[in-house]
Design an enzyme around this catalytic site. Structure first.
Site, PDB file in Angstrom:
ATOM      1  N   CYS B 254       0.861  -1.186   0.000  1.00  0.00           N
ATOM      2  CA  CYS B 254       0.000   0.000   0.000  1.00  0.00           C
ATOM      3  C   CYS B 254       0.888   1.222   0.000  1.00  0.00           C
ATOM      4  O   CYS B 254       1.609   1.466  -0.961  1.00  0.00           O
ATOM      5  CB  CYS B 254      -0.978  -0.024   1.170  1.00  0.00           C
ATOM      6  SG  CYS B 254      -0.221  -0.152   2.779  1.00  0.00           S
ATOM      7  N   ARG B 259      -2.209  -0.824   5.522  1.00  0.00           N
ATOM      8  CA  ARG B 259      -3.431  -1.333   4.903  1.00  0.00           C
ATOM      9  C   ARG B 259      -3.187  -2.703   4.284  1.00  0.00           C
ATOM     10  O   ARG B 259      -4.046  -3.575   4.300  1.00  0.00           O
ATOM     11  CB  ARG B 259      -3.926  -0.362   3.820  1.00  0.00           C
ATOM     12  CG  ARG B 259      -4.567   0.882   4.357  1.00  0.00           C
ATOM     13  CD  ARG B 259      -4.936   1.834   3.233  1.00  0.00           C
ATOM     14  NE  ARG B 259      -3.771   2.506   2.670  1.00  0.00           N
ATOM     15  CZ  ARG B 259      -3.805   3.325   1.619  1.00  0.00           C
ATOM     16  NH1 ARG B 259      -4.960   3.539   1.004  1.00  0.00           N
ATOM     17  NH2 ARG B 259      -2.727   3.921   1.185  1.00  0.00           N
TER      18      ARG B 259
END
Lengths: 148, 307
Positions: B254, B259
């Site tokens: 990410c 994430r």
């Protein structure tokens, strides 16, 4: 760094933070997050009057207004930040208590690096501190725009 | 592991159901009735994006681990070393054989990141609370503002073992041609934005994605209530849409690797891919690196033939 250039209320807040250990500074920031006043009703009903500070990690909205007082025109600050974002709320609380009701000139004279004086950078991390600097920057830009 | 895994229909479909617990299971475990015996071997950890959120109220007895100040090295862009991790775990009352249940805000985004870091140190029994903090609160369960008192535990100095689950930039360059999952927003993937909406401080010099990476934003693996989607739904996403095949060697990335930890968890433990690595350098490294290949737009792009 010295705090002589800060308005009295803000200087007092800085001194309070500086007098504490790092964990206690976080606790103090948490208290500021709790003390951030809710928006007046007229603004609650008009979210479009608030501007989002996109540099903050969590949604923070703010607006500034001017009002006449005995000593001349003063600036009023209004913030909205969600309860799930206590750090952002805490920063907003510090700026509210330190700057609300001052003249535009006093607010514009606050040094941009003022957030660094709180001694939170290590505990909060530089990344998160940038949100507070952005908040102060946004306030100053808006104050410059509304003051005469 | 001493604390028995939760069994329910949803979890049973996952490859490693023992990696998740439900809010009800945790509430029972903490109440000590009808749940498994905890006898000090279960430690609940809250890990949030906001460094003060834990203090506003947390699951009673939970301890706080901050992703930034506790898990990241202060100087080098890296995670803490074995010594620092042992000190952290010990101070939180975690032993090497503790069952650690991690939960947090934003659909467990940061909790999954903390879990991934615990896994770098080979902590064996670490699980996620499905739905995280928001689900616990939405269900009206007990919240406490008391800082949990912990008895320091013995935690050995474990060497961090990065290779199985962590990819570095050179690993990713060598991986090109094999599946990559980009979990950022569509605007970041196409290169329209060089940072995530509302996170400009984590920007990059160049926008776009690593060539051939499939775009599956991380949040699509989570349902409305923050829990992971069912196995069937996850398969539709990652096998269907992304085109992964069972047994694939996968790298997820990410912006800074948080994430993608959420996606890493889904691929590794829920769908059972053995070889999944999280590239934590992610776009803040790749998008700033000199002469690495980048694809722009919605097309996945191609890998230039080896020279």
């Amino acid at each position: 760094m010295t705090t002589y250039a800060l308005p009295a209320a803000l200087a007092e807040i800085v001194d309070d933070f500086q007098a504490l250990t790092e964990p206690d500074r976080l606790q103090l920031l948490l208290e500021f997050s709790r003390e951030l006043p809710a928006l007046p009703e007229r603004l609650q009903d008009h979210p479009e009057l608030l501007e989002q500070v996109v540099e903050c990690q969590t949604p923070l909205f703010l607006t500034v207004e001017t009002e006449e007082s005995e000593g001349g025109e003063v600036v009023r600050l209004y913030f909205r930040a969600p309860a799930e974002a206590p750090t952002t709320r805490g920063f907003a609380g510090v700026l509210h208590e330190g700057l609300d009701g001052l003249s535009a000139a006093e607010i514009l004279a606050v040094p941009d690096e003022m957030p660094d004086l709180l001694g939170l950078t290590r505990a909060i991390t530089p990344l998160r501190m940038r949100g507070m600097s952005a908040m102060l920057g946004r306030i100053k830009r808006k104050v410059a725009a509304v003051s005469h | 592991m001493d604390v028995a895994a939760e069994t329910n229909e949803k979890f049973a479909a996952y490859a490693h159901p023992e990696r998740l617990v439900s809010t009800q299971w945790l509430a029972d475990a903490l109440a000590g009735d009808s749940g498994p015996s905890t006898s000090g071997s279960l430690v609940v950890v809250e890990s949030d994006e906001d460094v003060l959120l834990y203090e506003t109220g947390h699951i009673p007895g939970a301890v706080k681990v901050d992703w930034h100040t506790d898990l990241n090295d202060e100087v080098t862009r890296d995670y803490v070393d074995g010594d620092a991790f042992a000190r952290l775990a010990s101070s939180k009352g975690i032993s090497r054989d503790s069952t650690v249940i991690i939960y947090g805000d934003k659909s467990n985004w940061w909790a999954a990141y903390a879990l991934w870091v615990f896994t770098l140190f080979g902590h064996e029994d670490v699980r996620l609370l499905d739905g995280g903090r928001d689900k616990w609160i939405a269900e009206g369960r007990e919240i406490s503002t008391e800082t949990s008192s912990t008895v320091p535990a013995d935690y050995p100095v474990a060497e961090r073992n990065d290779a199985p689950i962590r990819a570095f930039k050179d690993d990713v360059l060598a991986h090109l041609g094999k599946p990559l999952i980009d979990v950022r927003s569509p605007e970041e993937y196409t290169g329209q934005r060089t940072h995530m909406p509302a996170y400009p401080q984590e920007g990059a010099m160049r926008g776009g994605h690593i060539p051939t990476a499939a775009s599956i934003p991380w949040g699509r693996a989570a349902a409305e209530d923050g829990t992971y989607r069912s196995r069937e739904e996850l398969e539709a996403l990652y096998l269907g849409e992304a085109g992964l095949k069972p047994g694939d060697d996968v790298v997820a990335y990410c912006r800074i690797g948080e994430r993608s930890s959420h996606t890493w968890f889904a691929l590794k433990y829920l769908l059972g891919f053995d070889s999944v690595r999280n590239y934590d350098g992610s776009w803040t490294e790749w998008g700033n690196a000199v002469r690495v290949p980048i694809a722009k737009g919605t097309e996945r792009g191609e890998v230039a033939s080896a020279s």
